[in-house]
Design an enzyme around this catalytic site. Structure first.
Site, PDB file in Angstrom:
ATOM      1  N   ASP A  49      21.779  40.486 -58.438  1.00 15.80           N
ATOM      2  CA  ASP A  49      21.729  40.410 -59.905  1.00 15.80           C
ATOM      3  C   ASP A  49      22.487  41.571 -60.552  1.00 15.80           C
ATOM      4  O   ASP A  49      23.151  41.400 -61.584  1.00 15.80           O
ATOM      5  CB  ASP A  49      20.272  40.416 -60.410  1.00 15.80           C
ATOM      6  N   ASN A  94      22.862  33.776 -60.533  1.00 11.17           N
ATOM      7  CA  ASN A  94      21.659  33.202 -61.141  1.00 11.17           C
ATOM      8  C   ASN A  94      20.868  34.329 -61.821  1.00 11.17           C
ATOM      9  O   ASN A  94      19.641  34.336 -61.804  1.00 11.17           O
ATOM     10  CB  ASN A  94      20.819  32.498 -60.078  1.00 11.17           C
ATOM     11  N   ASP A 314       6.403  37.360 -63.237  1.00 13.00           N
ATOM     12  CA  ASP A 314       6.980  37.574 -61.902  1.00 13.00           C
ATOM     13  C   ASP A 314       5.905  38.017 -60.912  1.00 13.00           C
ATOM     14  O   ASP A 314       5.753  37.447 -59.827  1.00 13.00           O
ATOM     15  CB  ASP A 314       8.114  38.607 -61.955  1.00 13.00           C
ATOM     16  N   LYS A 341      12.702  29.075 -64.004  1.00 16.40           N
ATOM     17  CA  LYS A 341      13.227  30.297 -63.390  1.00 16.40           C
ATOM     18  C   LYS A 341      14.079  29.917 -62.162  1.00 16.40           C
ATOM     19  O   LYS A 341      14.772  28.914 -62.206  1.00 16.40           O
ATOM     20  CB  LYS A 341      12.088  31.253 -63.122  1.00 16.40           C
ATOM     21  N   GLU A 342      14.032  30.714 -61.087  1.00 15.02           N
ATOM     22  CA  GLU A 342      14.933  30.481 -59.951  1.00 15.02           C
ATOM     23  C   GLU A 342      14.797  29.069 -59.384  1.00 15.02           C
ATOM     24  O   GLU A 342      15.726  28.507 -58.816  1.00 15.02           O
ATOM     25  CB  GLU A 342      14.682  31.525 -58.867  1.00 15.02           C
ATOM     26  N   HIS A 386      13.938  34.303 -54.413  1.00 18.26           N
ATOM     27  CA  HIS A 386      13.521  35.557 -53.775  1.00 18.26           C
ATOM     28  C   HIS A 386      12.013  35.758 -53.809  1.00 18.26           C
ATOM     29  O   HIS A 386      11.422  36.229 -52.847  1.00 18.26           O
ATOM     30  CB  HIS A 386      14.238  36.728 -54.462  1.00 18.26           C
ATOM     31  N   ARG A 387      11.387  35.395 -54.943  1.00 20.88           N
ATOM     32  CA  ARG A 387       9.938  35.657 -55.035  1.00 20.88           C
ATOM     33  C   ARG A 387       9.117  34.701 -54.165  1.00 20.88           C
ATOM     34  O   ARG A 387       8.040  35.057 -53.693  1.00 20.88           O
ATOM     35  CB  ARG A 387       9.467  35.624 -56.492  1.00 20.88           C
ATOM     36  N   LYS A 412      18.653  38.638 -54.144  1.00 18.01           N
ATOM     37  CA  LYS A 412      18.780  38.593 -55.622  1.00 18.01           C
ATOM     38  C   LYS A 412      18.259  39.885 -56.256  1.00 18.01           C
ATOM     39  O   LYS A 412      18.861  40.402 -57.203  1.00 18.01           O
ATOM     40  CB  LYS A 412      18.026  37.384 -56.185  1.00 18.01           C
TER      41      LYS A 412
HETATM   42  O1  LIG Z   1      13.992  40.546 -69.416  1.00 17.61           O
HETATM   43  C1  LIG Z   1      13.808  40.647 -68.204  1.00 17.61           C
HETATM   44  O2  LIG Z   1      14.260  41.597 -67.543  1.00 17.61           O
HETATM   45  C2  LIG Z   1      13.028  39.596 -67.525  1.00 17.61           C
HETATM   46  C3  LIG Z   1      12.193  38.768 -68.246  1.00 17.61           C
HETATM   47  C4  LIG Z   1      11.328  37.748 -67.624  1.00 17.61           C
HETATM   48  O3  LIG Z   1      11.879  36.480 -67.906  1.00 17.61           O
HETATM   49  P1  LIG Z   1      11.342  35.499 -69.089  1.00 17.61           P
HETATM   50  O4  LIG Z   1      11.365  36.234 -70.355  1.00 17.61           O
HETATM   51  O5  LIG Z   1      12.328  34.382 -69.020  1.00 17.61           O
HETATM   52  O6  LIG Z   1       9.944  35.083 -68.696  1.00 17.61           O
HETATM   53  C5  LIG Z   1      11.231  37.925 -66.102  1.00 17.61           C
HETATM   54  O7  LIG Z   1      10.679  36.781 -65.510  1.00 17.61           O
HETATM   55  C6  LIG Z   1      12.588  38.207 -65.493  1.00 17.61           C
HETATM   56  O8  LIG Z   1      12.504  38.362 -64.095  1.00 17.61           O
HETATM   57  C7  LIG Z   1      13.159  39.485 -66.050  1.00 17.61           C
HETATM   58  C1  LIG Z   2      12.917  35.167 -63.278  1.00 13.03           C
HETATM   59  C2  LIG Z   2      13.575  36.065 -62.559  1.00 13.03           C
HETATM   60  O1  LIG Z   2      14.876  36.386 -62.718  1.00 13.03           O
HETATM   61  P1  LIG Z   2      15.925  36.288 -63.928  1.00 13.03           P
HETATM   62  O2  LIG Z   2      16.184  37.706 -64.329  1.00 13.03           O
HETATM   63  O3  LIG Z   2      17.138  35.648 -63.342  1.00 13.03           O
HETATM   64  O4  LIG Z   2      15.308  35.499 -65.032  1.00 13.03           O
HETATM   65  C3  LIG Z   2      12.889  36.814 -61.472  1.00 13.03           C
HETATM   66  O5  LIG Z   2      13.467  37.811 -60.984  1.00 13.03           O
HETATM   67  O6  LIG Z   2      11.776  36.455 -61.069  1.00 13.03           O
END
Ligand SMILES: O=C(O)C1=C[C@@H](OP(=O)(O)O)[C@@H](O)[C@H](O)C1
Ligand SMILES: C=C(OP(=O)(O)O)C(=O)O
Length: 426
Positions: A49, A94, A314, A341-342, A386-387, A412
Protein backbone atom coordinates in the site's frame (compact mmCIF):
# COMPACT_ATOMS: atom_id res chain seq x y z
CA UNK A 1 -0.66 -21.19 -5.00
CA UNK A 2 1.62 -20.94 -1.99
CA UNK A 3 0.23 -22.32 1.29
CA UNK A 4 1.41 -22.26 4.90
CA UNK A 5 0.40 -24.97 7.36
CA UNK A 6 0.48 -23.96 11.01
CA UNK A 7 0.75 -26.92 13.39
CA UNK A 8 -1.37 -26.60 16.55
CA UNK A 9 -0.02 -23.84 18.78
CA UNK A 10 -0.32 -23.58 22.53
CA UNK A 11 1.88 -20.68 23.54
CA UNK A 12 2.37 -16.97 22.84
CA UNK A 13 4.75 -14.68 24.67
CA UNK A 14 7.36 -12.03 24.11
CA UNK A 15 7.78 -8.54 22.79
CA UNK A 16 7.07 -7.35 19.27
CA UNK A 17 8.12 -4.10 17.66
CA UNK A 18 5.19 -3.34 15.38
CA UNK A 19 5.99 -1.93 11.89
CA UNK A 20 4.73 1.53 10.94
CA UNK A 21 1.06 2.37 10.52
CA UNK A 22 -0.32 2.16 6.99
CA UNK A 23 -2.85 4.90 7.68
CA UNK A 24 -0.21 7.28 9.01
CA UNK A 25 2.47 6.37 6.44
CA UNK A 26 0.27 7.20 3.46
CA UNK A 27 -1.19 10.37 4.99
CA UNK A 28 2.26 11.65 6.00
CA UNK A 29 3.74 10.90 2.57
CA UNK A 30 0.96 12.77 0.75
CA UNK A 31 1.02 15.81 3.02
CA UNK A 32 4.84 15.90 3.00
CA UNK A 33 4.67 15.96 -0.82
CA UNK A 34 2.27 18.92 -0.80
CA UNK A 35 4.12 20.78 1.97
CA UNK A 36 6.79 23.41 1.90
CA UNK A 37 10.13 22.06 3.08
CA UNK A 38 11.79 18.71 3.52
CA UNK A 39 10.29 16.00 5.72
CA UNK A 40 12.39 13.22 7.22
CA UNK A 41 10.09 10.29 7.93
CA UNK A 42 11.17 7.40 10.15
CA UNK A 43 9.51 4.03 10.86
CA UNK A 44 7.71 4.26 7.50
CA UNK A 45 5.81 1.09 6.66
CA UNK A 46 7.34 -0.98 3.87
CA UNK A 47 4.38 -2.72 2.24
CA UNK A 48 2.42 -2.75 -1.02
CA UNK A 49 0.00 0.00 0.00
CA UNK A 50 2.84 2.39 0.82
CA UNK A 51 4.78 1.44 -2.30
CA UNK A 52 1.81 2.46 -4.42
CA UNK A 53 1.75 5.87 -2.76
CA UNK A 54 5.53 6.28 -3.13
CA UNK A 55 5.46 5.26 -6.81
CA UNK A 56 2.61 7.67 -7.53
CA UNK A 57 4.42 10.54 -5.83
CA UNK A 58 7.59 9.80 -7.82
CA UNK A 59 5.58 9.85 -11.08
CA UNK A 60 4.06 13.16 -9.97
CA UNK A 61 7.52 14.71 -9.76
CA UNK A 62 8.11 14.48 -6.02
CA UNK A 63 11.73 14.08 -5.07
CA UNK A 64 12.56 11.71 -2.22
CA UNK A 65 15.31 9.46 -1.01
CA UNK A 66 14.37 6.16 0.60
CA UNK A 67 16.79 4.33 2.89
CA UNK A 68 17.83 0.87 1.69
CA UNK A 69 15.41 -0.82 4.09
CA UNK A 70 12.66 1.55 2.81
CA UNK A 71 11.75 2.47 6.38
CA UNK A 72 13.00 6.01 6.36
CA UNK A 73 12.56 8.63 3.74
CA UNK A 74 13.64 12.20 3.15
CA UNK A 75 11.11 13.95 0.95
CA UNK A 76 11.29 17.44 -0.60
CA UNK A 77 7.83 18.93 -0.58
CA UNK A 78 6.43 20.73 -3.62
CA UNK A 79 4.93 23.50 -1.49
CA UNK A 80 1.84 23.41 -3.71
CA UNK A 81 -0.55 21.05 -5.48
CA UNK A 82 0.72 18.72 -8.21
CA UNK A 83 1.29 20.12 -11.69
CA UNK A 84 1.89 17.64 -14.50
CA UNK A 85 2.59 18.80 -18.04
CA UNK A 86 2.10 15.33 -19.57
CA UNK A 87 -0.83 12.96 -18.98
CA UNK A 88 -0.03 10.44 -16.24
CA UNK A 89 -1.37 7.01 -15.38
CA UNK A 90 -1.01 6.04 -11.73
CA UNK A 91 -1.47 2.41 -10.62
CA UNK A 92 -2.62 2.29 -6.99
CA UNK A 93 -3.10 -1.44 -6.41
CA UNK A 94 -5.85 -2.04 -3.88
CA UNK A 95 -4.76 0.73 -1.51
CA UNK A 96 -7.77 2.73 -0.32
CA UNK A 97 -5.42 5.11 1.50
CA UNK A 98 -3.74 5.90 -1.83
CA UNK A 99 -6.74 5.88 -4.21
CA UNK A 100 -9.15 8.06 -2.25
CA UNK A 101 -6.79 10.78 -0.94
CA UNK A 102 -4.83 11.02 -4.20
CA UNK A 103 -8.05 11.31 -6.17
CA UNK A 104 -9.08 14.42 -4.22
CA UNK A 105 -5.60 15.95 -4.14
CA UNK A 106 -5.24 15.46 -7.91
CA UNK A 107 -8.59 17.14 -8.57
CA UNK A 108 -7.12 20.13 -6.75
CA UNK A 109 -4.01 20.01 -8.99
CA UNK A 110 -3.24 20.63 -12.67
CA UNK A 111 -2.92 17.94 -15.33
CA UNK A 112 -4.54 14.83 -16.73
CA UNK A 113 -4.45 11.80 -14.47
CA UNK A 114 -5.74 8.26 -14.91
CA UNK A 115 -6.04 6.30 -11.66
CA UNK A 116 -5.97 2.53 -12.03
CA UNK A 117 -5.63 -0.41 -9.66
CA UNK A 118 -6.14 -4.10 -9.09
CA UNK A 119 -9.43 -5.70 -10.18
CA UNK A 120 -10.80 -5.54 -6.62
CA UNK A 121 -10.21 -1.78 -6.54
CA UNK A 122 -12.71 -1.52 -9.40
CA UNK A 123 -15.34 -3.05 -7.12
CA UNK A 124 -14.67 -0.65 -4.24
CA UNK A 125 -16.91 2.45 -4.36
CA UNK A 126 -15.62 5.99 -4.81
CA UNK A 127 -18.80 7.70 -6.07
CA UNK A 128 -19.56 9.53 -2.81
CA UNK A 129 -16.18 11.26 -3.02
CA UNK A 130 -16.59 12.20 -6.70
CA UNK A 131 -20.10 13.54 -5.98
CA UNK A 132 -18.62 15.85 -3.34
CA UNK A 133 -15.72 16.98 -5.56
CA UNK A 134 -17.75 17.81 -8.70
CA UNK A 135 -19.55 20.89 -7.27
CA UNK A 136 -16.08 22.26 -6.47
CA UNK A 137 -15.13 22.07 -10.14
CA UNK A 138 -13.59 18.60 -10.34
CA UNK A 139 -13.82 16.93 -13.74
CA UNK A 140 -13.80 13.20 -13.25
CA UNK A 141 -14.78 10.53 -15.74
CA UNK A 142 -15.51 6.92 -14.79
CA UNK A 143 -13.62 4.71 -17.23
CA UNK A 144 -15.49 1.57 -16.13
CA UNK A 145 -18.60 1.31 -14.02
CA UNK A 146 -20.05 4.61 -12.74
CA UNK A 147 -19.12 5.16 -9.10
CA UNK A 148 -15.96 3.01 -9.21
CA UNK A 149 -12.36 3.31 -10.39
CA UNK A 150 -10.66 3.44 -12.84
CA UNK A 151 -10.98 7.21 -13.15
CA UNK A 152 -9.77 9.92 -15.46
CA UNK A 153 -9.27 13.35 -13.91
CA UNK A 154 -8.91 16.54 -15.98
CA UNK A 155 -7.60 18.70 -13.20
CA UNK A 156 -7.70 22.48 -13.11
CA UNK A 157 -7.95 23.11 -9.37
CA UNK A 158 -10.84 23.25 -6.89
CA UNK A 159 -12.77 26.29 -5.82
CA UNK A 160 -13.98 26.82 -2.27
CA UNK A 161 -17.57 26.60 -1.12
CA UNK A 162 -19.86 24.36 0.85
CA UNK A 163 -20.30 20.67 0.00
CA UNK A 164 -21.93 17.59 1.44
CA UNK A 165 -20.33 14.17 1.59
CA UNK A 166 -21.82 10.83 2.53
CA UNK A 167 -19.96 9.08 5.31
CA UNK A 168 -21.79 5.79 5.67
CA UNK A 169 -19.66 3.69 3.28
CA UNK A 170 -16.10 4.81 3.98
CA UNK A 171 -14.50 7.51 6.12
CA UNK A 172 -11.73 7.67 3.51
CA UNK A 173 -13.95 9.90 1.32
CA UNK A 174 -14.12 12.55 4.03
CA UNK A 175 -10.43 12.07 4.79
CA UNK A 176 -9.64 12.67 1.12
CA UNK A 177 -11.71 15.85 0.95
CA UNK A 178 -10.24 17.17 4.20
CA UNK A 179 -6.65 16.63 3.08
CA UNK A 180 -7.31 18.32 -0.29
CA UNK A 181 -9.21 21.23 1.30
CA UNK A 182 -6.23 23.56 1.87
CA UNK A 183 -5.47 23.31 -1.87
CA UNK A 184 -8.87 24.82 -2.77
CA UNK A 185 -9.11 28.47 -3.79
CA UNK A 186 -11.46 29.58 -1.01
CA UNK A 187 -12.78 28.51 2.37
CA UNK A 188 -14.25 25.03 2.31
CA UNK A 189 -17.16 23.86 4.42
CA UNK A 190 -17.84 20.12 4.46
CA UNK A 191 -21.13 18.77 5.79
CA UNK A 192 -21.35 15.07 6.53
CA UNK A 193 -24.56 13.70 5.11
CA UNK A 194 -25.96 10.99 7.43
CA UNK A 195 -23.93 8.54 9.49
CA UNK A 196 -20.11 8.65 9.57
CA UNK A 197 -18.42 5.23 9.79
CA UNK A 198 -14.90 4.47 11.05
CA UNK A 199 -14.80 7.82 12.85
CA UNK A 200 -11.40 7.43 14.57
CA UNK A 201 -9.72 7.51 11.14
CA UNK A 202 -10.91 11.12 10.84
CA UNK A 203 -8.93 11.85 14.00
CA UNK A 204 -5.83 10.40 12.32
CA UNK A 205 -6.47 12.71 9.36
CA UNK A 206 -6.98 15.84 11.48
CA UNK A 207 -3.93 14.96 13.58
CA UNK A 208 -1.74 14.60 10.48
CA UNK A 209 -3.06 17.84 8.92
CA UNK A 210 -2.27 19.67 12.16
CA UNK A 211 1.22 18.20 12.21
CA UNK A 212 1.67 19.83 8.78
CA UNK A 213 0.32 23.17 10.02
CA UNK A 214 -3.32 23.12 8.87
CA UNK A 215 -6.18 23.73 11.30
CA UNK A 216 -9.65 22.31 10.73
CA UNK A 217 -12.70 23.44 12.69
CA UNK A 218 -14.39 20.12 13.50
CA UNK A 219 -18.00 20.68 14.54
CA UNK A 220 -18.93 17.37 16.10
CA UNK A 221 -17.86 15.33 13.02
CA UNK A 222 -20.86 16.75 11.15
CA UNK A 223 -19.43 19.94 9.76
CA UNK A 224 -15.81 20.80 9.05
CA UNK A 225 -14.53 24.26 8.14
CA UNK A 226 -11.13 24.72 6.51
CA UNK A 227 -10.14 28.36 6.11
CA UNK A 228 -8.37 29.36 2.90
CA UNK A 229 -4.86 30.72 3.03
CA UNK A 230 -3.45 27.81 5.00
CA UNK A 231 -0.59 25.89 3.44
CA UNK A 232 1.00 22.63 4.45
CA UNK A 233 4.38 23.16 6.07
CA UNK A 234 6.79 20.36 6.89
CA UNK A 235 7.31 19.69 10.60
CA UNK A 236 10.86 18.53 9.71
CA UNK A 237 11.06 15.13 11.39
CA UNK A 238 8.14 12.73 11.71
CA UNK A 239 8.15 9.27 13.24
CA UNK A 240 5.36 6.95 12.13
CA UNK A 241 3.67 5.10 15.01
CA UNK A 242 3.46 1.32 14.92
CA UNK A 243 0.31 0.03 13.20
CA UNK A 244 -2.40 -0.60 15.79
CA UNK A 245 -4.32 -2.97 13.49
CA UNK A 246 -1.15 -5.03 12.92
CA UNK A 247 -0.65 -5.18 16.69
CA UNK A 248 -4.05 -6.83 17.18
CA UNK A 249 -2.97 -10.33 16.07
CA UNK A 250 -0.18 -10.58 18.66
CA UNK A 251 -2.32 -9.22 21.48
CA UNK A 252 -5.09 -11.67 20.60
CA UNK A 253 -2.57 -14.53 20.55
CA UNK A 254 -1.67 -13.75 24.17
CA UNK A 255 -5.33 -13.50 25.18
CA UNK A 256 -6.04 -16.89 23.62
CA UNK A 257 -2.94 -18.87 24.48
CA UNK A 258 -1.54 -17.62 27.74
CA UNK A 259 1.79 -16.04 28.39
CA UNK A 260 2.20 -12.31 28.04
CA UNK A 261 2.75 -10.34 24.84
CA UNK A 262 3.82 -6.73 24.78
CA UNK A 263 3.71 -4.75 21.55
CA UNK A 264 5.87 -1.67 21.13
CA UNK A 265 5.22 1.30 18.86
CA UNK A 266 1.58 1.83 19.71
CA UNK A 267 0.07 2.56 23.12
CA UNK A 268 -2.14 4.88 25.14
CA UNK A 269 -0.66 7.96 23.40
CA UNK A 270 -1.47 6.65 19.94
CA UNK A 271 -3.73 8.60 17.60
CA UNK A 272 -5.04 5.36 16.05
CA UNK A 273 -8.52 4.20 16.99
CA UNK A 274 -7.47 0.56 16.77
CA UNK A 275 -5.55 0.94 20.02
CA UNK A 276 -9.01 0.29 21.55
CA UNK A 277 -8.78 -3.30 20.29
CA UNK A 278 -7.05 -4.30 23.54
CA UNK A 279 -9.99 -2.89 25.51
CA UNK A 280 -12.25 -5.29 23.64
CA UNK A 281 -9.93 -8.14 24.64
CA UNK A 282 -10.29 -6.80 28.19
CA UNK A 283 -14.08 -7.05 27.90
CA UNK A 284 -13.63 -10.64 26.76
CA UNK A 285 -11.66 -11.34 29.94
CA UNK A 286 -8.00 -10.78 29.05
CA UNK A 287 -5.69 -8.78 31.29
CA UNK A 288 -4.66 -5.59 29.54
CA UNK A 289 -2.28 -2.77 30.38
CA UNK A 290 -1.20 0.29 28.41
CA UNK A 291 1.94 2.38 28.54
CA UNK A 292 2.39 5.53 26.43
CA UNK A 293 3.92 3.56 23.54
CA UNK A 294 3.15 -0.06 24.36
CA UNK A 295 0.25 -2.39 25.06
CA UNK A 296 0.48 -5.63 27.00
CA UNK A 297 -2.03 -8.47 27.13
CA UNK A 298 -2.11 -11.69 29.18
CA UNK A 299 -4.59 -14.50 29.15
CA UNK A 300 -7.87 -14.49 30.96
CA UNK A 301 -10.71 -16.96 30.61
CA UNK A 302 -12.31 -15.54 27.44
CA UNK A 303 -16.02 -15.02 27.23
CA UNK A 304 -18.14 -13.98 24.26
CA UNK A 305 -19.14 -10.33 23.75
CA UNK A 306 -21.84 -8.48 21.81
CA UNK A 307 -20.41 -5.19 20.55
CA UNK A 308 -20.79 -2.45 17.94
CA UNK A 309 -17.29 -2.36 16.41
CA UNK A 310 -17.94 0.24 13.70
CA UNK A 311 -15.13 2.41 15.08
CA UNK A 312 -12.48 -0.31 14.67
CA UNK A 313 -13.47 -2.22 11.52
CA UNK A 314 -9.99 -3.61 10.80
CA UNK A 315 -9.19 -4.87 14.30
CA UNK A 316 -12.77 -6.16 14.57
CA UNK A 317 -11.77 -8.97 12.19
CA UNK A 318 -9.29 -10.15 14.81
CA UNK A 319 -12.14 -10.31 17.33
CA UNK A 320 -14.01 -12.61 14.95
CA UNK A 321 -11.29 -15.28 15.14
CA UNK A 322 -10.55 -14.63 18.82
CA UNK A 323 -14.23 -15.46 19.36
CA UNK A 324 -13.40 -19.09 18.42
CA UNK A 325 -11.78 -19.42 21.85
CA UNK A 326 -14.46 -17.75 23.96
CA UNK A 327 -16.90 -19.43 26.24
CA UNK A 328 -20.17 -18.58 24.46
CA UNK A 329 -21.18 -16.67 21.33
CA UNK A 330 -19.82 -13.33 20.12
CA UNK A 331 -21.65 -10.76 17.98
CA UNK A 332 -19.83 -8.06 15.99
CA UNK A 333 -22.31 -5.39 14.91
CA UNK A 334 -22.51 -2.40 12.60
CA UNK A 335 -19.78 -3.51 10.19
CA UNK A 336 -21.67 -3.27 6.87
CA UNK A 337 -18.63 -1.74 5.19
CA UNK A 338 -16.65 -4.98 5.68
CA UNK A 339 -18.43 -5.84 2.43
CA UNK A 340 -16.61 -3.20 0.37
CA UNK A 341 -13.06 -3.70 1.59
CA UNK A 342 -10.37 -6.10 0.26
CA UNK A 343 -13.12 -8.68 -0.20
CA UNK A 344 -16.67 -9.01 1.09
CA UNK A 345 -15.34 -9.63 4.59
CA UNK A 346 -18.69 -10.56 6.14
CA UNK A 347 -19.19 -13.32 3.61
CA UNK A 348 -15.54 -14.44 3.64
CA UNK A 349 -15.39 -14.48 7.43
CA UNK A 350 -18.60 -16.51 7.73
CA UNK A 351 -17.43 -19.06 5.15
CA UNK A 352 -14.01 -19.61 6.70
CA UNK A 353 -15.21 -19.65 10.34
CA UNK A 354 -17.64 -22.42 9.38
CA UNK A 355 -14.72 -24.45 7.95
CA UNK A 356 -13.14 -24.68 11.41
CA UNK A 357 -16.46 -25.74 12.92
CA UNK A 358 -18.04 -22.50 14.18
CA UNK A 359 -21.75 -21.90 13.93
CA UNK A 360 -22.12 -18.54 12.18
CA UNK A 361 -24.98 -16.16 11.44
CA UNK A 362 -24.09 -13.67 8.70
CA UNK A 363 -26.32 -10.60 8.78
CA UNK A 364 -26.33 -7.65 6.39
CA UNK A 365 -24.16 -5.67 8.81
CA UNK A 366 -23.25 -8.09 11.59
CA UNK A 367 -21.81 -11.52 12.30
CA UNK A 368 -22.58 -13.87 15.19
CA UNK A 369 -20.08 -16.58 15.97
CA UNK A 370 -20.67 -19.57 18.24
CA UNK A 371 -17.42 -21.44 18.75
CA UNK A 372 -17.23 -25.22 18.30
CA UNK A 373 -16.32 -27.52 21.21
CA UNK A 374 -13.16 -28.33 19.26
CA UNK A 375 -11.73 -26.56 16.22
CA UNK A 376 -11.45 -28.59 13.03
CA UNK A 377 -8.45 -28.68 10.73
CA UNK A 378 -9.10 -26.60 7.61
CA UNK A 379 -7.49 -24.92 4.62
CA UNK A 380 -8.44 -21.26 4.90
CA UNK A 381 -9.03 -19.25 1.74
CA UNK A 382 -7.82 -15.67 2.13
CA UNK A 383 -9.48 -13.88 -0.85
CA UNK A 384 -6.39 -11.70 -1.44
CA UNK A 385 -7.21 -10.11 1.92
CA UNK A 386 -4.22 -9.64 4.22
CA UNK A 387 -6.48 -9.51 7.28
CA UNK A 388 -8.14 -12.84 6.46
CA UNK A 389 -4.67 -14.45 6.39
CA UNK A 390 -3.50 -12.77 9.59
CA UNK A 391 -6.57 -13.26 11.74
CA UNK A 392 -6.94 -16.92 10.76
CA UNK A 393 -3.39 -17.63 11.96
CA UNK A 394 -5.04 -17.49 15.41
CA UNK A 395 -7.18 -20.53 14.56
CA UNK A 396 -3.99 -22.60 14.99
CA UNK A 397 -4.45 -22.25 18.76
CA UNK A 398 -7.04 -25.04 18.49
CA UNK A 399 -5.93 -28.68 18.48
CA UNK A 400 -5.82 -29.09 14.71
CA UNK A 401 -3.46 -27.84 11.99
CA UNK A 402 -4.61 -24.81 9.98
CA UNK A 403 -3.48 -24.14 6.44
CA UNK A 404 -3.44 -20.55 5.22
CA UNK A 405 -3.82 -20.32 1.45
CA UNK A 406 -1.77 -17.56 -0.19
CA UNK A 407 -0.12 -16.27 3.01
CA UNK A 408 1.85 -13.79 0.85
CA UNK A 409 -1.25 -11.60 0.62
CA UNK A 410 -0.13 -9.98 3.89
CA UNK A 411 2.23 -7.92 1.72
CA UNK A 412 -0.51 -5.28 1.48
CA UNK A 413 0.25 -4.01 4.98
CA UNK A 414 2.49 -6.50 6.81
CA UNK A 415 4.90 -8.53 4.65
CA UNK A 416 6.83 -9.98 7.62
CA UNK A 417 3.73 -11.02 9.57
CA UNK A 418 4.17 -14.79 9.58
CA UNK A 419 7.85 -14.55 10.61
CA UNK A 420 6.96 -12.40 13.62
CA UNK A 421 3.99 -14.61 14.46
CA UNK A 422 6.31 -17.65 14.48
CA UNK A 423 8.71 -15.86 16.85
CA UNK A 424 5.96 -15.07 19.34
CA UNK A 425 4.29 -18.48 19.23
CA UNK A 426 7.41 -20.68 19.20
O1 LIG B 1 -8.40 6.08 6.55
C1 LIG B 1 -7.79 5.03 6.76
O2 LIG B 1 -6.56 4.99 6.90
C2 LIG B 1 -8.57 3.78 6.84
C3 LIG B 1 -9.92 3.81 7.09
C4 LIG B 1 -10.75 2.60 7.25
O3 LIG B 1 -11.54 2.45 6.10
P1 LIG B 1 -13.11 2.90 6.01
O4 LIG B 1 -13.21 4.31 6.40
O5 LIG B 1 -13.41 2.64 4.58
O6 LIG B 1 -13.86 1.99 6.96
C5 LIG B 1 -9.89 1.34 7.43
O7 LIG B 1 -10.67 0.18 7.27
C6 LIG B 1 -8.74 1.31 6.45
O8 LIG B 1 -7.95 0.15 6.61
C7 LIG B 1 -7.83 2.50 6.67
C1 LIG C 1 -9.64 -1.80 4.51
C2 LIG C 1 -8.32 -1.85 4.45
O1 LIG C 1 -7.55 -1.21 3.54
P1 LIG C 1 -7.75 0.08 2.61
O2 LIG C 1 -6.81 1.10 3.17
O3 LIG C 1 -7.34 -0.36 1.24
O4 LIG C 1 -9.17 0.52 2.69
C3 LIG C 1 -7.54 -2.66 5.44
O5 LIG C 1 -6.30 -2.49 5.50
O6 LIG C 1 -8.12 -3.47 6.17
Amino acid sequence: METLTLQPLSHASGEVQIPGSKSLSNRILLLAALAQGTTRITNLLDSDDVRHMLNALRALGVDYELAQDRRSCSLSGLGQAFDASAALELFLGNAGTAMRPLCAALCASKGEFTLTGEPRMYERPIGDLIDALRPLGAQVEYLGEAGYPPLKIQAAGLKGGEVSIRGNISSQFLTALLMAAPLAEGDLVINVDGELVSKPYIDITLHTMKLFGVEVDNQNYQRFVIKAGQTYRSPGEVMVEGDASSASYFLAAAAIAGGTVRVYGVGADSVQGDKAFAEVLGKMGAEVSYGPTWIEVSKGALKGVDLDLNAIPDAAMTIATTALFADGPTAIRNVYNWRVKETDRLSAMATELRKVGADVVEGEDFIEITPPAQLQSAAIDTYDDHRMAMCFSLAAFGDAPITINDPGCTRKTFPEYFDLFAQVTR
